[in-house]
Design an enzyme around this catalytic site. Structure first.
Site, PDB file in Angstrom:
ATOM      1  N   LYS A 113     -45.987  74.377   6.209  1.00 44.37           N
ATOM      2  CA  LYS A 113     -45.195  74.841   7.358  1.00 44.37           C
ATOM      3  C   LYS A 113     -44.170  75.881   6.909  1.00 44.37           C
ATOM      4  CE  LYS A 113     -45.704  70.588  10.031  1.00 44.37           C
ATOM      5  NZ  LYS A 113     -45.176  69.257  10.328  1.00 44.37           N
ATOM      6  N   GLN A 155     -40.737  64.850   9.897  1.00 44.03           N
ATOM      7  CA  GLN A 155     -42.093  64.564   9.408  1.00 44.03           C
ATOM      8  C   GLN A 155     -42.368  63.055   9.433  1.00 44.03           C
ATOM      9  OE1 GLN A 155     -44.498  66.835   8.659  1.00 44.03           O
ATOM     10  NE2 GLN A 155     -45.883  65.132   8.313  1.00 44.03           N
ATOM     11  N   ASP A 184     -42.178  69.574  18.139  1.00 37.46           N
ATOM     12  CA  ASP A 184     -43.340  68.693  17.970  1.00 37.46           C
ATOM     13  C   ASP A 184     -43.826  68.162  19.315  1.00 37.46           C
ATOM     14  OD1 ASP A 184     -44.525  68.394  15.489  1.00 37.46           O
ATOM     15  OD2 ASP A 184     -43.026  66.991  14.737  1.00 37.46           O
TER      16      ASP A 184
END
Length: 292
Positions: free
Chosen positions: A52, A96, A119
């Site tokens: 990322k 995460q 997200d």
């Protein structure tokens, strides 16, 4: 049979985003800034977060990686999230997953500011998605929609079977594929571990989206001719003959199912690369919303 090439499409999207960022720079505007929090040292998570950061560099975004030890308390993590919520320099951030057992994942996701939740996991964003309102769509489902769109796959009136009911892929996909519009307007069956006669259901499907995490689960006899196959599964399978000692395998028996499919995603190189590309797209959207 057409390969839905996620690697190629994700590169196209990154090029498009990079061009947008160049325009922002030329206009003297602030470029998008994506942050990621990682707790612990899970190998797969570190690799994913690392990719990322690289993707941000490639498109010209600013990026911040916040590494916290696996002993981090829930309170410490929530404090860090609140810092990022209040930092005007950061447009979007992700936490995460998975998180260590001492931390309540739901509490963490609820603490993220919905306007920075690139997200798309916050209940506010999930609810807006379910109501067909403009919002951040979770990156993997967003990537699947983009693949279907760019390859001009017809979804109207089709029978879509989703295998797996996770909040990250299966559940949102079932909602998105039944929404008004394109890709969408299909009739959806959501199957899971308690579904009986799953093969009977999949053989009726025009489109199958499998997000189960069971290697080679979907066999050729479970698929009708000309079905569209989207394989979200990604599992390391031990293989002594391979230099790495393992191979990456999806949910679909690709060698045999591909002979019957009209469109199919490979693993790796299908849905995976799309997820990061769409996370970048969500971050660009977050910057535009904050600017507005």
């Amino acid at each position: 049979m057409t390969i839905l090439d996620g690697k190629k499409v994700s590169n196209d999207i990154k090029n498009e985003i990079a061009a947008e960022v160049e325009k922002m720079k030329a206009n003297g505007e602030k470029v998008p800034h994506l942050a990621a929090i990682i707790v612990g040292d899970d190998g797969a998570s570190l690799t994913y977060v690392g990719s990322k950061v690289k993707a941000c560099e490639r498109v010209g975004f600013e990026s911040t990686l916040v590494k916290m030890p696996h002993t981090t308390s829930e309170l410490e993590l929530l404090k860090k999230i609140k810092e990022l919520n209040e930092d005007d320099n950061i447009d979007g951030f992700i936490v995460q997953l998975p998180l260590p057992p001492q931390i309540d994942t739901q509490k963490v996701l609820l603490t993220v500011d919905p306007s920075k939740d690139v997200d798309g996991f916050h209940p506010e964003n999930f609810g807006k998605m379910a109501l067909d309102m403009s919002t951040f769509i979770p990156a993997t489902p967003f990537g699947i929609l983009e693949l279907l769109q760019r390859y001009d796959v017809d979804t109207k009136g089709k029978h879509t079977v989703v295998i797996g009911r996770s909040h990250i892929v299966g559940r949102p996909m079932s909602i998105l594929m039944s929404r008004k519009g394109w890709p969408g307007n299909s009739t959806v069956t959501l199957t899971h571990s308690n579904t009986k006669n799953i093969a009977q259901i999949t053989t009726q499907a025009d489109i199958i989206i499998s997000a189960l995490g069971v290697p080679n689960f979907l066999k050729a006899e479970m698929v009708k001719d000309d079905a569209v196959i989207i394989d979200v599964g990604i599992t390391r399978v031990e293989d002594a003959s391979h230099p790495k000692g393992y191979i990456i395998t999806g949910d679909v028996d690709f060698a045999n199912v591909s002979k019957k499919a009209s469109f199919i995603t490979p693993v790796p190189g299908g849905v995976g690369p799309m997820t990061i590309a769409m996370l970048l797209k969500n971050t660009l959207l977050a910057r535009e919303q904050r600017k507005g």
